[in-house]
Design a protein around this motif. Sequence first.
Motif, PDB file in Angstrom:
ATOM      1  N   LYS A   1       0.830  -1.207   0.000  1.00  0.00           N
ATOM      2  CA  LYS A   1       0.000   0.000   0.000  1.00  0.00           C
ATOM      3  C   LYS A   1       0.861   1.252   0.000  1.00  0.00           C
ATOM      4  O   LYS A   1       0.510   2.258  -0.645  1.00  0.00           O
TER       5      LYS A   1
ATOM      6  N   GLY B   1       2.122   1.829  -3.497  1.00  0.00           N
ATOM      7  CA  GLY B   1       1.030   2.344  -4.323  1.00  0.00           C
ATOM      8  C   GLY B   1       0.705   3.788  -4.010  1.00  0.00           C
ATOM      9  O   GLY B   1       0.415   4.588  -4.916  1.00  0.00           O
ATOM     10  N   LEU B   2       0.762   4.158  -2.741  1.00  0.00           N
ATOM     11  CA  LEU B   2       0.492   5.535  -2.344  1.00  0.00           C
ATOM     12  C   LEU B   2       1.541   6.491  -2.896  1.00  0.00           C
ATOM     13  O   LEU B   2       1.228   7.583  -3.403  1.00  0.00           O
TER      14      LEU B   2
ATOM     15  N   GLU C   1       1.026   6.994  -6.616  1.00  0.00           N
ATOM     16  CA  GLU C   1      -0.081   7.921  -6.891  1.00  0.00           C
ATOM     17  C   GLU C   1       0.340   9.367  -6.661  1.00  0.00           C
ATOM     18  O   GLU C   1      -0.023  10.263  -7.441  1.00  0.00           O
ATOM     19  N   LYS C   2       1.093   9.618  -5.598  1.00  0.00           N
ATOM     20  CA  LYS C   2       1.549  10.988  -5.329  1.00  0.00           C
ATOM     21  C   LYS C   2       2.468  11.488  -6.433  1.00  0.00           C
ATOM     22  O   LYS C   2       2.385  12.657  -6.847  1.00  0.00           O
TER      23      LYS C   2
ATOM     24  N   LYS D   1       2.557  10.491  -9.546  1.00  0.00           N
ATOM     25  CA  LYS D   1       1.766  10.740 -10.752  1.00  0.00           C
ATOM     26  C   LYS D   1       0.960  12.031 -10.636  1.00  0.00           C
ATOM     27  O   LYS D   1       0.758  12.737 -11.638  1.00  0.00           O
ATOM     28  N   GLY D   2       0.535  12.348  -9.429  1.00  0.00           N
ATOM     29  CA  GLY D   2      -0.249  13.567  -9.255  1.00  0.00           C
ATOM     30  C   GLY D   2       0.558  14.836  -9.408  1.00  0.00           C
ATOM     31  O   GLY D   2       0.031  15.862  -9.851  1.00  0.00           O
TER      32      GLY D   2
END
Length: 655
Positions: free
Chosen positions: A180, A183-184, A187-188, A190-191
């Motif tokens: 997790k 994955g977190l 995501e950060k 990519k943001g």
Amino acid sequence: LVHLHQKYGIDAAVAWMLCRPLVRKSMFYMDDGKLLAASKSGSLSPGEPPAYLKPFTTSSPEMTTSYQSLLPSAALENITPTMFETFYSLAIYDMVCPEERYNIDIDRLKKECERLTQLQTGGAAARGQMSVLAAAAAAAGGNYEQVRRATAFTKTHAAELDRLKRNVDQLSKDFQRQKKRCGLVLEKLKGKKESLIVESEKVKEEADGTTPSKNIKNNSKFAPAFTTFCIYPRCLLSPEDSLYCAHFVKLLHKIRVPGFLTIELIDNIVNAVTGSFYCMTEDEAGNCSIFLNELWKCVNAWRYDNDTFASELKDTPGSQLSKAFAEEHDIEIHSLTSGITHDDYKAIYSQWHHKIGSAAIGCLQSSEYMHTRAALIVLSRIVQVFPTQPKAGDRILKTLVPLQGDDNNARPDIRATAQGYSSQLTKARDEGMWKEENITVTKARQEREKMKAEERKKKLAKQHEDLKKESEMISRQLNDNNGRDGRRPRDDRPRQPWADQRMHSRGPPPPPPLSAVAPKFTPKSGDPRELHGRPGGDSSRGRPGMDRGEVWERDRGVGGSGIRPSNDGRGRQVGGAESSSRGVERRKRSRSPEPGEDTEPLRGSTQKRSRGGERGDWAAPHRRGDPSGSSDPQQSSRGGARRSDRRGGGGSSRY
């Protein structure tokens, strides 16, 4: 962070390493709280981080203002604070989750739990395991009671089962948590990938008389600045940091960050690594080799696999080039927008390969110890990915020859490392690691190696034959020497059958005869025979015609013809009638004296003198030298009768 860098003069990378645990704790404090709240239903999620973590929060003013003091102004123009903060605040735990390793360990622990559970339950499922335990206990020398205890489920087994179950649960939770977390982080990234690179250049394309302009984030100064202030300082700190740097570069390329020029970044990394070969310590060389090995796996895959190049590099922001880099390497203008082709990448790859090979060979040929040591460490770690071109590989093998010699190299550690790397490089070449080698050259080399192997076998066989002949010659010489010394040499030749029959026909040698007075026995049938004597023969040791008396006198030196010389104890032989008469006299005087007999005969005379004077009774002999001449019975009977024996004119009294 600023305090460590400004007051104590600590490098920015080292200061980040010291503060990274607190920075990561503040970054993922809320996220860890959410994970904890999700795992424990009904519990409240924690609020803001505690006071000691607030100065290390990435959004705090202290951290934002510290970046200006940690980086020079020229670097801040090409590296955004977001990129600088993201690179130094994360760790390898946040980038990669080793799923395969987690699964292997969890499966191993589960098998152990299943084994102990079967032993606890018993029955048919546990028979195989119990038989194995019983066999192990019996092989160790255990008795029946020990074997029975070994197959029983004890408290120790119960404690081990509980421990394994806890470990399985803990590893499973850690695996899910790290998965997790990765994955977190993904995501950060990519943001905020749009804010990682600085926009600095505009490329204009002219087509059909128009000049449309398009903003492209191809900053030619980003790759040198990011390599100098981020990649290079951190990859030399520790193996974990070097592995993190490689995965960070691959992750940014994978998520296709706009303006992240992967080709230019790798080119700057190669230039930095080849230059640092001459100024590295052993630990830094090991860390750099880990980083280079992990990064070069992707580089080789893009070079020798067309499908991998098309899926991972083609038409991505990482395949694009800046205008300055394209002009420097004579690459067409299409690389600024659509990226480089596979042929262009092959040309760039050959340049990288040549740079690393030339730098490594220069270090190996250097007279400085650390240059050679660092190059050998790096090359031995990347032997599975470099070299791939036969030209560079042959040059490296030739350069290693002087380092492996005993005469030209007085450093045993360098010699041992060079020999090990040469073996590894030869093995990698034989396994097909030199992928650009021509098939004809490969077959010719294999034939040469086959011929050399046959020559070595023949040479070994010849040496074996020479050693065998030499050993046989030494054995013959030893046998000859034994024959000259008087010892009968060993005869290993096979005996003839008739010789064995002739030897065994004689029978065993007879035992020596005993005295004539040996006891005899009369068997139930047959003639009387002597014990241990010759059957049916005379046991006398004399010649035929001699009686027993003559034999007895001959053995004792009596008689004119039977006198044998004797030794006087000093190595001189004495003989004749005098010695024989003395022997007879000694034997005669060896008996106890009779009453009225004198024990001191005169030399050369047969006259005897009585101890008792003219009286016929016998008296005890007196002590020699005793003036009293007392014949007291008590005094004379204290030691018993005493007699004197004079030999050769000299007297010696004895009891």
